[in-house]
Design a protein around this motif. Structure first.
Motif, mmCIF file in Angstrom:
data_model
loop_
_atom_site.group_PDB
_atom_site.id
_atom_site.type_symbol
_atom_site.label_atom_id
_atom_site.label_comp_id
_atom_site.label_asym_id
_atom_site.label_seq_id
_atom_site.Cartn_x
_atom_site.Cartn_y
_atom_site.Cartn_z
ATOM 1 N N GLN B 404 0.827 -1.215 0.000
ATOM 2 C CA GLN B 404 0.000 0.000 0.000
ATOM 3 C C GLN B 404 0.861 1.265 0.000
ATOM 4 O OE1 GLN B 404 -1.015 2.264 2.771
ATOM 5 N NE2 GLN B 404 0.679 1.460 4.006
ATOM 6 N N ASP B 407 2.058 1.642 -3.662
ATOM 7 C CA ASP B 407 0.917 1.989 -4.510
ATOM 8 C C ASP B 407 0.476 3.438 -4.271
ATOM 9 O OD1 ASP B 407 1.143 -0.589 -5.332
ATOM 10 O OD2 ASP B 407 -0.641 -1.341 -4.271
ATOM 11 N N LYS B 408 0.490 3.849 -3.020
ATOM 12 C CA LYS B 408 0.098 5.222 -2.689
ATOM 13 C C LYS B 408 1.089 6.216 -3.284
ATOM 14 C CE LYS B 408 -0.201 5.793 1.692
ATOM 15 N NZ LYS B 408 -0.637 5.338 3.024
ATOM 16 N N LYS B 410 2.763 5.800 -5.953
ATOM 17 C CA LYS B 410 2.503 5.879 -7.388
ATOM 18 C C LYS B 410 1.288 6.773 -7.683
ATOM 19 C CE LYS B 410 4.715 1.576 -8.779
ATOM 20 N NZ LYS B 410 4.557 0.144 -9.033
ATOM 21 N N GLN B 411 0.281 6.653 -6.827
ATOM 22 C CA GLN B 411 -0.897 7.516 -7.010
ATOM 23 C C GLN B 411 -0.527 8.985 -6.832
ATOM 24 O OE1 GLN B 411 -3.520 5.007 -4.304
ATOM 25 N NE2 GLN B 411 -5.065 6.146 -5.479
ATOM 26 N N LYS B 414 1.268 10.321 -9.810
ATOM 27 C CA LYS B 414 0.334 10.589 -10.906
ATOM 28 C C LYS B 414 -0.340 11.954 -10.696
ATOM 29 C CE LYS B 414 -3.153 8.026 -13.584
ATOM 30 N NZ LYS B 414 -4.492 8.471 -13.080
ATOM 31 N N MET B 415 -0.774 12.192 -9.464
ATOM 32 C CA MET B 415 -1.386 13.490 -9.114
ATOM 33 C C MET B 415 -0.456 14.649 -9.447
ATOM 34 S SD MET B 415 -3.001 13.543 -5.320
ATOM 35 C CE MET B 415 -3.309 11.883 -4.803
ATOM 36 N N VAL B 509 -5.148 9.101 0.405
ATOM 37 C CA VAL B 509 -5.030 9.840 -0.845
ATOM 38 C C VAL B 509 -5.614 11.251 -0.686
ATOM 39 C CG1 VAL B 509 -5.754 9.878 -3.270
ATOM 40 C CG2 VAL B 509 -4.973 7.741 -2.230
ATOM 41 N N LYS B 513 -3.857 14.853 -1.589
ATOM 42 C CA LYS B 513 -4.498 15.910 -2.393
ATOM 43 C C LYS B 513 -4.444 17.234 -1.640
ATOM 44 C CE LYS B 513 -7.797 13.685 -5.459
ATOM 45 N NZ LYS B 513 -8.936 12.780 -5.222
#
Lengths: 545, 545
Positions: B404, B407-408, B410-411, B414-415, B509, B513
């Motif tokens: 996790q 993966d986080k 990577k997210q 992307k943002m 996430v 943000k």
């Protein structure tokens, strides 16, 4: 069978949901809080279990695959680990420097983990950084007693350090000698210094054959690690014999001179402020003179004895420590802080710069990040435990603790001295002493024997001492340690002795009486005692051969 | 005024009587147990307080004279220390490797202090010694995956060690290179070995000019401390540029060969298993080949990334680590253990003997005392925390945590990539990434500029990044760190970037943000942003000059 589910939800619970109040782990906590001595006496099994048996419970190198419920695991911990750990809080565990701790450390340890600060840099420690610096300042003050303006100037200076906090005395001693080495072989015209150019280049540049560190044979093994690690080599650790348990300044001066006359350079003299084996304190003031005359660094390893400075009555024993360039003190010894609180103090706040390191993302030039001048990087906030202890006990509290330890050691020494079948081998300077069990008749025989024969007989007494120490440990009621050392009585060869550290404030004079009695009982039942006393035969063999 | 009486009775109470359930310290404990996040958000003050202000509370180097009541002291701790510490549990504190910990560590830390074991020797640790050996065995197994008979033979062997437990990655790296040095320059006919004879003699004996350690420029600063300490010297740390953040095996081989052709000897290549600054992993398998070809030790510093091995999905990133002679792993990083749990693992269980030390009263020849082959001496039982974590989380639990995090990351990458005013500088290999804020128009201008002018403009963007990072930290809602590094886009000079470590499982996430949004808001209000975008004037100056 205690397997927890493997899901992110479960994992998040482990991070976010406290244990239930009735859970096993909460029960353990509660028991610790309510009565730690009771918790330990209930859970630590005192009957003999061999190390090999215990190893059976820790024999598998396979990684546990699935999660286990916390409560299941807590049961396992009690059964496998706590049951076979050592009750260091016990008043009759007087063999090592580990002891009971004040209650408040239990709560503080929880706070420490709850805060999980990293003291390598301010960004992960903030107030812990000035706190640690203040603790180092207070301890510096205890040793060096500098003026208020001195501490105002240096306590929080980004370019200075009054000391280095570390995990223990070994790292503290290494740090001190590292600083000493880098100062001695520092940058010079056309030479970038040992830190950059390395030791071989430095010795060439400064035209030095070998580098040496001088101490008595009672020097802690960490000094041997230090000279190995620093590239000096263990042959560079010059250990002088010390039948009186302390380093003779005259002999130190002679040895240092002789060493330097051969094209070598003495890096440091290490004075010991409380030897690990007998608690003796080297004549620090005179050794400071010797270091001055030889032009070398003077380090004092006061890991054990540093706390003696809290006592107005016994502070005099450490006289001369204030002349040391660096001093090691372990707060986890006579300051009753949990394991992991070592310190090196530097007389000159500029000296730590000899080992200063920087990095881009932290420890930037000019920052106050503590990691720039410590051997270790990431470290926890153990300095808080020292800070709290200094406040909650105060100097006067520590003074009482130190005084009662030393006084108790003197009482115990008297008891031993008065007992016909025990011999006091080293008297307590601080709260350590060594002695042995030896039937009165054998003591008398020994005095009458020529040296060679006495040595053979002493070899037999050694065996008795070893047996008694082991049997006593295995019986589990009490623990003294043992070591081998030269005694003034029996000349140059070492004998085996019981070693006692009277650190635990909970140890009473009645406990000590009982320990002597137990040793005597065990000894008298031992085959070696019988050999030595009952039949004249084997003893006669030893004596007459 | 909170002064406690100075008497032995009072002191005994501190050692024997628990705090009252309603005492301040008990309240703190309860709050921690009930809801640690709430405790921290209630007590850690987030508003800006300068370090200088905090220092005022820790400014006095005078030793406290009289004892203080525990509850009074606990109030002080909350007010002066906790209030101005760092909330490392916060999901928006994503700037460093310190994070929230599982709840059970709070209770275990109390048990640890309650037991107060010293792992230097069995006599003060008993079951903790086999436990620590088992933990080292499990971690060894995670890395090297040897056979069952292998672990049966070595796990509890008195003459072998599968690794060394220590306070952290710095000591782990030093230990690894210490062992490597002592192995390479070991005893030989007519030579007693570097450990005994010292480094200068060893280099002479083996006819070596200089000793070197090779790694990329992203090597941790502890390597620089290590070569300094070991007498190799910082000039012996050969750091190769790495615009791609990883060590190029081809260049490493060339550099190693060139170095050795000059009469020098490469002691070790250090591959990084997760750089501190960007989380990149060196091509370990290829570096193992290079080390083999050069005939040198291969060490992998996986202090951060070692835990990736728990994940079947991401284990491949660390391929080749099993060929390393030694590996550093910090359990207090991605294994979520409290600070103070570093490890070096040795592929060959005999290697640790190169640094074996003995002493009379402990660490006797043939004993299993752990202190004989560790750099440190006295140590606490932190291995218990690793042991418990391995059982309570299990490999599969750790796998989920690792997955996790990556993966986080990577997210988040992307943002950042999708946001017009942010630039991703390094993509996440593990859960770290770097990026910067830079107005879209400036990004376009930069692409069109010749190198020299782009550098000047980037200097201005650097200032924006520094300002935003500082203002964000001071606002206290969230924290990212910053560093300087070369990026593939802008050539050879370093730029300033935000550095993010997504270690905390509690970070969502939505948190990420919000952090980007906050940074953007701060940036747009900043003078430098306005300089860069609003008036064409200063930008034109930069571009046209």
């Amino acid at each position: 069978m205690g397997e927890a589910q493997v899901s992110l939800e479960h994992l998040f619970r482990v991070f976010t949901k406290p244990e239930h109040k009735d859970s096993k782990l909460a029960q353990i906590e509660q028991h610790l809080s309510d009565n730690i001595l009771d918790f330990l006496s209930q859970h630590v099994v005192t009957k003999k279990t061999s190390l090999e048996e215990v190893e059976q419970d820790f024999a598998d190198a396979a990684m546990p695959e699935s999660p286990e419920f916390v409560s299941t695991h807590a049961e396992n911990l009690l059964e496998k680990l706590v049951a076979h750990s050592v009750n260091t809080y016990s008043p009759t565990f007087i063999g090592h420097m580990t002891s009971a701790l004040p209650y408040f450390h239990l709560s503080l340890s929880k706070l420490l983990v709850g805060l999980n600060q990293n003291l390598v840099k301010i960004e992960t420690s903030k107030a812990f950084t000035p706190l640690e610096r203040q603790v180092l300042g207070m301890m510096h003050n205890l040793v060096y007693e500098q003026s208020e303006p001195f501490y105002e100037q240096y306590l929080h200076s980004a370019r200075h350090a009054l000391g280095a906090f570390c995990s223990g005395g070994t790292v503290a001693n290494i740090t001190a000698l590292w600083v000493a080495r880098n100062k001695l072989l520092g940058p010079d015209s056309g030479f970038s210094g040992v830190a950059r150019a390395g030791l071989a280049s430095a010795l060439r540049h400064y035209n030095i054959n070998n580098l040496g560190v001088l101490c008595s044979k009672r020097g802690h093994y960490s000094l041997s690690k230090a000279v190995d690690l620093l590239g000096i080599g263990r042959e560079g650790l010059l250990t002088l014999p010390c039948p009186d348990q302390v380093l003779d300044p005259e002999k130190a001066l002679q040895a240092g001179k002789a060493y330097q006359e051969q094209g070598n350079r003495l890096l440091a003299i290490v004075g010991i402020g409380g030897t690990t084996e007998t608690g003796h304190v080297d004549p620090l003031d005179e050794l400071a003179d010797v270091a001055k005359e030889l032009g070398c660094w003077f380090h004092v390893d006061a890991a054990w004895g540093g706390a003696t400075l809290f006592s107005q009555s016994y502070r005099y024993i450490m006289k001369g420590i204030e002349r040391a360039d660096s001093v090691t003190i372990d707060a986890h010894k006579q300051m009753y802080v949990p394991m992991g609180a070592g310190m090196t103090l530097f007389k000159n706040p500029e000296h730590a710069n000899a080992v200063r390191h920087h990095a881009q993302y932290i420890l930037r030039e000019g920052s106050k990040d503590l990691g720039a001048t410590t051997l270790e990087g990431s470290r926890n906030g153990m300095a808080m435990m020292v800070y709290s202890s200094l406040h909650i006990l105060g100097r006067r509290g520590y003074e009482l603790l130190i005084n009662q330890s030393i006084d108790k050691a003197k009482q115990f020494a008297k008891m031993i001295d008065e007992h016909p079948d025990f011999e006091l081998v080293t008297s307590p300077t601080l709260s350590l002493l060594t002695y042995r069990v030896c039937p009165q008749s054998v003591q008398q025989t020994l005095l009458a024997l020529p040296a060679g024969k006495a040595q053979r007989l002493n070899g037999k007494v050694d065996r008795l001492v070893v047996n008694v120490q082991k049997l006593q440990r295995e019986a589990g009621k009490s623990f003294v340690s043992r070591t081998r050392l030269e005694s003034p009585t029996y000349g140059a060869y070492p004998i085996t002795v019981f070693r006692v550290v009277l650190a635990n404030p909970l140890t009473t004079v009645a406990d000590l009486k009982a320990i002597l009695q137990e040793q005597h009982d065990i000894a008298m039942r031992n085959r070696v005692w019988q050999d030595l006393t009952l039949s004249g035969e084997p003893l006669a063999n030893v004596v007459n051969n």
